[in-house]
Design a protein around this motif. Structure first.
Motif, mmCIF file in Angstrom:
data_model
loop_
_atom_site.group_PDB
_atom_site.id
_atom_site.type_symbol
_atom_site.label_atom_id
_atom_site.label_comp_id
_atom_site.label_asym_id
_atom_site.label_seq_id
_atom_site.Cartn_x
_atom_site.Cartn_y
_atom_site.Cartn_z
ATOM 1 N N LEU A 86 45.972 47.808 49.953
ATOM 2 C CA LEU A 86 46.272 46.652 49.100
ATOM 3 C C LEU A 86 45.385 46.758 47.876
ATOM 4 N N GLY B 188 45.495 43.843 45.501
ATOM 5 C CA GLY B 188 45.378 42.498 44.937
ATOM 6 C C GLY B 188 44.025 41.887 45.221
ATOM 7 N N LEU C 55 39.133 36.723 45.306
ATOM 8 C CA LEU C 55 38.020 37.266 46.099
ATOM 9 C C LEU C 55 36.682 36.857 45.514
ATOM 10 N N CYS D 214 36.072 43.001 43.438
ATOM 11 C CA CYS D 214 36.985 41.873 43.657
ATOM 12 C C CYS D 214 38.142 41.959 42.662
ATOM 13 N N THR D 215 38.491 43.180 42.271
ATOM 14 C CA THR D 215 39.520 43.369 41.245
ATOM 15 C C THR D 215 40.902 43.500 41.877
ATOM 16 N N ALA E 66 37.008 44.748 48.673
ATOM 17 C CA ALA E 66 38.015 44.008 49.437
ATOM 18 C C ALA E 66 39.277 43.886 48.610
ATOM 19 N N SER E 67 40.364 43.607 49.287
ATOM 20 C CA SER E 67 41.644 43.419 48.611
ATOM 21 C C SER E 67 42.518 42.543 49.487
ATOM 22 N N ALA E 68 43.544 41.968 48.875
ATOM 23 C CA ALA E 68 44.428 41.085 49.631
ATOM 24 C C ALA E 68 45.778 41.016 48.944
ATOM 25 N N GLN F 255 42.043 43.493 53.368
ATOM 26 C CA GLN F 255 41.300 44.681 53.801
ATOM 27 C C GLN F 255 39.880 44.621 53.237
ATOM 28 N N LEU F 256 38.944 45.158 53.991
ATOM 29 C CA LEU F 256 37.534 45.138 53.591
ATOM 30 C C LEU F 256 36.859 46.443 54.013
ATOM 31 N N VAL G 128 43.025 35.559 51.000
ATOM 32 C CA VAL G 128 42.098 36.190 50.062
ATOM 33 C C VAL G 128 40.723 35.513 50.159
ATOM 34 N N LEU H 215 33.787 37.239 53.377
ATOM 35 C CA LEU H 215 33.243 38.381 54.121
ATOM 36 C C LEU H 215 32.530 39.367 53.200
#
Ligand SMILES: [Zn+2]
Ligand SMILES: [Zn+2]
Lengths: 107, 303, 303, 107
Positions: free
Chosen positions: A104, A106, B46, B132-133, B156-158, B164-165, B210, B216
């Protein structure tokens, strides 16, 4: 030793890949133990099998590119990165859990 | 000297009391946090919760970098901003909220997009970086800069219902040292095809999804910054760093969280291996074009 | 009628756009959220993030109940409050912050502690209840009231580096119906010995630990409130509710999250079984003394 | 069939119980397959065994009360509530994971 014809496994999709497989996140399926070359079925075989038989979306290159899983997809064998297990050549075992995760971006 | 005797002032003992009494933090851990600096790249879904908890915990310096302005469609998940700050820069809006939460923290504003030319000079002042981009290009850029500078990266991403981290480049050993933690390029050596990349704008995002990932990130940063405390001051044996792990979150799956063991550094990684082609000079000169590396596509064709 | 054609107004389409485009929410889900009411009991480390994400998502009515005032030692984790609101009631402080995040949400303030006498009359106006409190007594009281009123309960707790989350009484079937979800008493029929109970004040708490649990409470509430949408409007087969699960979080363990399968309703549960002794009358009359049931102990002897 | 004398298992503590066991969150240990009554070792036996042999804290009633695990502790056998498995009478199997979780009340 093993004379079974098929191997029962679990295949999971995450990170949006489930959208390519009719929004199914978890599949229980059996694959042939040996493929046409009489070699044991490995991850390369599974990926092609999924692409040919179970993928509903016509955009095959969202899953497979240049004969392998496209960049940006992690393949995880029993909760570990496939690179720890031999990548495409890993021979699939009974009860294996194979997880395909799209990264991902985003935030 | 009196500053030795009372290394925190009275209001700080009060404010951080609930952390201070924990053996995992303690006074030494609080001092580590106070002396530390964390850069948050992206003050969106994020970055907002990550910043709130890092500033709350008393990290000495928190840098905020983002070139965007607050839009109404951000507010369902970017909970540091407010309706009144629509139209303001995200960095300024966050700064107001964070300062009113904890005025003891020095906030450094970088109200522009991180570029290949500016990355090294901005990141070098910080101890830990939070990615956090929201684009592949920025993720490769930040990882490369962290590798070159030897900084741990909490990434991290969402998207939609998933998150995901990863903690990358930890331990942050020099380029070419295989015992360092993997970088983003080790995990994803090639960028995904541009048409497979979906932004939160196009794919949607559930706020708490997110949000969980951002909180986290703050936690992982606090753990990194206070790790030494545990070893040195609690007489706990120095444990090796946790093996590199990808935490996968999926709001509608059961279980919601899974931890996946990641690979180590890649022997031929373009960034962190002995065969690296990513150099500070290449980065600064702009000869590494991350946007082109990752490709572009009109949103209508994206998955 | 025009209100039929455009069930949300223009600014709402903009504000919630990133949720609206997700199939899990959609326009119908957004309308479910708008018509829904959620009560947050306790506006502390769990309640602050839970409230922020629920208000951000556009839940129509959010009730806040807490009898405490903001203290400086709250601020490292109770990120809705600010330094300027120290001394103010937590409910009022949160109301200001939440209103500036999303003025479309109706906020109902209950600035006092939930009591056995008031529980039924307060909880009955809400669709879902979040237990964000910090004592065993309040946890039994809230669960009992939810069982009697048939409300789903999203319960979380945190201490030091650990957190726990359960969705209780879901599905919220009548008392005596074994197909309903377990209640707090099903899982913990007897209260723990008072000397084994540790509060965050005594044991300490890491901000992001309680933050993660609070954000997850908001997520579970949103999933509950929009569940019907998924079934009715997406032509997805109505799935049975997820089996009752305890999510365990441990910041320094690997993996950090574990999901544990919980039992079903207990055949002899004092609250939700056919043999229940907990009645609305007993609750209202105050004849169930929750504080005494759970015992008390001076903090110095606590574990 | 099984003639092994001991059963290897994993025992874990969470929610503060680790503090009673010298701050250890995870123990790998072996317990006797049969206890003194020649019955197979069950959870009741394990609890007493932990209390007698491995608990460092003198406050035994923080773990065991009235002959069983004290109220407020959940016992989880292989990731499921012990009430689904027969509670104290569950006979421990090779490789079992037994998790003791103290409920938390903070917020
Ligand atoms: Zn690398
Ligand atoms: Zn019950």
């Amino acid at each position: 030793m093993a004379t079974d014809d098929t191997i029962p496994i679990t295949v999971e999709f995450s990170g949006g890949l489930e959208l390519l497989f009719a929004n199914q996140r978890k599949l229980t399926l059996s694959i042939p133990t040996y493929n046409e070359n009489r070699t044991r079925s490995n991850i390369a075989f599974l990926v092609q099998h999924l692409c040919d038989n179970l993928m509903k979306d016509p955009r095959k290159d969202m899953f497979v590119l240049d004969g392998t899983v496209r960049p940006g997809i992690l393949v995880l064998i029993n909760e570990a990165d496939w690179e720890l297990e031999g990548e495409e050549k890993y021979e699939i075992q009974k009860g294996d859990n194979i997880l395909f995760v799209s990264t991902l971006h985003g935030g | 000297s009196p500053s030795r005797k009372w290394p925190l002032d009275k209001t700080e003992y009060k404010r951080y009391g609930r952390q201070l009494i924990m053996p995992e933090i303690g006074l030494q851990g609080q001092l580590c946090l106070k002396e530390a600096s964390v850069l948050i790249v992206g003050v969106g879904g994020l970055g907002c919760p990550a910043a709130a908890y890092l500033v709350g915990s008393g990290v000495g310096t928190v840098g905020l970098i983002d070139g965007d302005i607050v839009e109404e469609s951000n507010l369902h998940r970017q909970v540091l901003h407010s309706t009144a700050s629509v139209g303001m820069s995200k960095v300024d809006s966050a700064r107001v909220a964070l300062n009113s939460l904890n005025p003891n923290v020095r906030l450094v504003a970088h109200p522009s997009r991180l570029t290949s030319e500016s990355a090294i000079s901005i990141l070098q002042d910080y101890d830990v970086v939070l990615d956090c981009t929201d684009t592949p290009a920025s993720r490769y850029l930040i990882s490369d800069a962290c590798v070159l500078l030897g900084k741990p990266l909490v990434s991290a991403s969402a998207l939609r219902t998933d998150g995901q981290l990863m903690v990358l480049n930890y331990p942050p050993r020099p380029v070419g040292d295989p015992s360092g933690g993997p970088c983003y390029r080790c995990v994803f050596p090639k960028p995904p095809p541009a048409e497979s990349v979906v932004s939160c704008g196009d794919g949607g995002i559930l706020g708490p999804v997110v949000g969980v990932m951002g909180v986290l990130q703050a936690l992982e940063a606090i753990k990194l910054l206070t790790r030494q405390t545990n070893e040195v001051f609690r007489h706990v044996e120095p444990k090796p760093a946790d093996p590199p792990t990808l935490l996968i979150f999926s709001a509608y799956s059961n279980p919601m969280f899974r931890s996946i063991r990641l690979r180590n550094r890649r022997q031929k990684c373009a960034a962190c291996s002995a065969q690296s082609s990513v150099t500070p000079e290449a980065l600064k000169s702009g000869s590494l074009d991350y946007v082109q590396f990752c490709g572009t596509i009109s949103p209508i064709n994206a998955l």
